[in-house]
Design an enzyme around this catalytic site. Structure first.
Site, short mmCIF file in Angstrom:
data_model
loop_
_atom_site.label_atom_id
_atom_site.label_comp_id
_atom_site.label_asym_id
_atom_site.label_seq_id
_atom_site.Cartn_x
_atom_site.Cartn_y
_atom_site.Cartn_z
N GLU A 280 4.22 -5.77 -2.19
CA GLU A 280 2.81 -5.47 -2.84
C GLU A 280 3.72 -6.05 -4.73
O GLU A 280 4.78 -5.41 -5.59
CB GLU A 280 3.35 -3.93 -3.09
CG GLU A 280 1.77 -3.10 -3.88
CD GLU A 280 1.48 -1.93 -3.55
OE1 GLU A 280 0.38 -0.88 -4.02
OE2 GLU A 280 2.46 -1.29 -3.36
N LYS A 337 -6.18 -4.03 -0.18
CA LYS A 337 -5.90 -2.61 0.62
C LYS A 337 -6.59 -2.15 0.24
O LYS A 337 -8.24 -2.02 -0.65
CB LYS A 337 -5.12 -2.30 -0.45
CG LYS A 337 -4.26 -0.44 -0.47
CD LYS A 337 -2.96 -0.72 -1.36
CE LYS A 337 -2.66 1.19 -1.28
NZ LYS A 337 -1.69 1.58 -2.47
N CYS A 389 1.63 -0.46 0.94
CA CYS A 389 2.33 0.80 0.31
C CYS A 389 1.15 2.32 0.98
O CYS A 389 2.11 2.64 2.21
CB CYS A 389 1.51 0.93 -1.09
SG CYS A 389 2.73 2.70 -2.37
#
Length: 509
Positions: A280, A337, A389
């Site tokens: 990320e 995301k 994440c």
């Protein structure tokens, strides 16, 4: 009178609160990195043993004290994130961390309130208390996973990856595995409250406990050997890079070129692989603004016949920024995301946060979420279940990519947490997702822990915290689905509410 009941009766209320606080503080030891899973049964059992004889206000305080111990220890890494990497002064970081721990401790307090309201008051522990305790805990744990985008840290089922109850994760998911642990905790508490009762009725809790332990642990051990999904297609060689770039340097423009070169050097060390994964925000800028480097990646992908999935920021025509896993070449696709971290990637209370401008600084904290139903990236003809994440902490987020995805990829920037409990806890939640859905998981992080996880939730290769290196592994895509994929968590939540209702009916009778 039993010895446990006698000991409990000698405790004043403050001492009970202290015991509850200690019991809560022990619970995180059931999770990674310690992984002493029996505490996921023993700690709730101790809390339940403190229940009898207290008023509604007393049990609420008991639950709140337990939560302070549980989250005060389990999410203590928040303080380090705010001070070392968020730029907050120590008193402000301590205040924010304390307020958060107090706020999240409301859930155990509500759990105990619901137990008391549904099962009633008694001087001894009764079966209806066990029913209410099991159902209330799971219901409030599930609720905590949704409110304000959710915070599933230290959910009881996650601790089961290191124990025999982990075999239930592909069948009933983390809430189901947590419910089984709570049933055993309740039976243990009930048995401890009546250890010297030699009547037939008095021996019943101990008999049920022994039978339940043998049944659940035995079935869990058997289920752990079942392969719910099956291999599909050819294996892919995959390499991931962990550059170990310090968070303090990551967003410093002076270190950008050095960071990019580090990742390129690590990629060259992998040799020829089908897929290269960078974590990320490995590229801590908008990729299109670094046109020279994007062309360099595209050239390497073409020359080496490799595909890339690299963490970077992207921007659309409207000026919105996204935390993105970008595919190189573009035919690979991308993943934006969708489940953003509150106060980290967006500010839900922006007017209040602005009052502290200059005291705390979180880079790129005004991002836009991606679409929930965005197309999956594709590598060499295999769909990839990509997540960034926080998304791997939620089964509902990972489920969107299945059953099409042949394997799962999670990229993360755990450097926010330093060498604390958080990287280990994040990795354990990734293990749970691999188990729940029967897919191998590749987890690439900036500073650790990066790992390859198989369909049994076992870590086959890893790079630790604050280490630099690469991992290369042949990944076998899988197809099919698990019982949990089909049923999801709803049957467990419904069963939990039924247990609460049954406890209420037993109380009325």
């Amino acid at each position: 009178m039993t010895s446990v009941a006698a000991l409990r009766d000698r405790m004043n209320f403050r001492f009970r609160l202290l015991v509850s606080l200690i019991a809560g503080g022990l619970l995180p030891l059931a999770f990674a990195p310690v992984g002493f899973w029996p505490l996921s049964i023993l700690s709730p059992a101790l809390l339940l043993l403190l229940l009898p004889g207290l008023s509604l206000r007393g049990v609420v305080a008991l639950g709140f004290a337990y939560g302070l111990g549980q989250f005060g220890v389990g999410v203590s890494w928040l303080y380090e994130s705010f001070t070392l990497f968020g730029g907050a002064v120590a008193p402000l970081a301590a205040l924010i961390t304390g307020l958060f721990v107090a706020a999240i401790s409301i859930y155990p307090a509500l759990t105990m309130a619901l137990v008391r309201l549904s099962s009633g008051e008694s001087e001894h522990l009764l079966p209806r208390h066990v029913l209410a305790f099991t159902g209330s805990w799971i219901f409030l744990e599930w609720l905590r996973g949704w409110v304000f985008s959710g915070f599933p840290w230290l959910d009881l089922g996650i601790a089961q990856t290191s124990g025999p109850l982990g075999g239930f994760l592909p069948v009933v998911g983390e809430y189901g595995a947590g419910m089984i642990a709570l049933i055993l905790a309740g039976l243990l508490a009930l048995s401890a409250d009546h250890p010297f009762d030699t009547t037939r009725k008095g021996r019943r809790p101990i008999s049920v406990l022994i039978i339940s332990l043998a049944l659940f642990l035995g079935v869990g051990h058997f289920l752990a050997k079942v392969q719910w999904t099956h291999p599909s297609g050819k294996t892919l060689s995959v390499g991931l890079a962990q550059a170990n770039v310090p968070q303090m340097q990551k967003f410093d423009p002076a270190f950008l070129t050095k960071t990019l070169q580090t990742y390129m050097t690590l990629t060259e060390e992998m040799g020829h692989v089908d897929l290269v994964i960078w974590p990320e925000t490995a590229i801590p800028d908008v990729l299109d603004d670094l046109d020279w480097f994007k062309k360099r990646l595209q050239a390497r992908a073409a020359e080496q016949h490799q595909d890339f999935l690299v963490g970077a920021f992207t921007q659309n025509a409207s000026g919105q920024y996204f935390n993105t896993l970008v595919g190189i070449p573009e035919t690979v696709g991308q993943h934006r995301k969708a489940h953003l971290v509150p106060f980290g990637e967006y500010m839900p209370l922006r007017p209040i946060i602005n009052l502290f401008a200059g005291m705390i600084d979180i880079p790129m904290s005004d991002l836009t979420p991606g679409s929930v139903d965005q197309p999956l990236p594709e590598v060499k003809g295999v769909k990839v279940g990509a997540s960034i994440c926080y998304e791997a902490d939620f089964a509902r987020d990972i489920r969107h990519s299945l059953p099409q995805a042949g394997f799962l990829v999670n990229v993360s920037n755990d450097s926010w947490f330093g060498n604390s409990l958080a990287p280990h806890q994040n990795l354990q939640m990734a293990q749970v997702r691999a188990l729940e859905f029967g897919r191998p998981m590749i987890r690439a992080t900036n500073t650790g822990i990066s790992a390859f996880i198989n369909t049994q939730g076992q870590i086959t290769k890893r790079i630790g915290v604050d280490e630099q290196g690469i991992l290369v592994e042949n990944i076998q895509p899988y197809a099919g689905d698990t019982p949990f994929f089909r049923l999801q968590s709803w049957p467990i939540i419904l069963f939990g509410t039924l247990l609460i209702g049954l406890a209420w009916l037993r109380r009325k009778r």
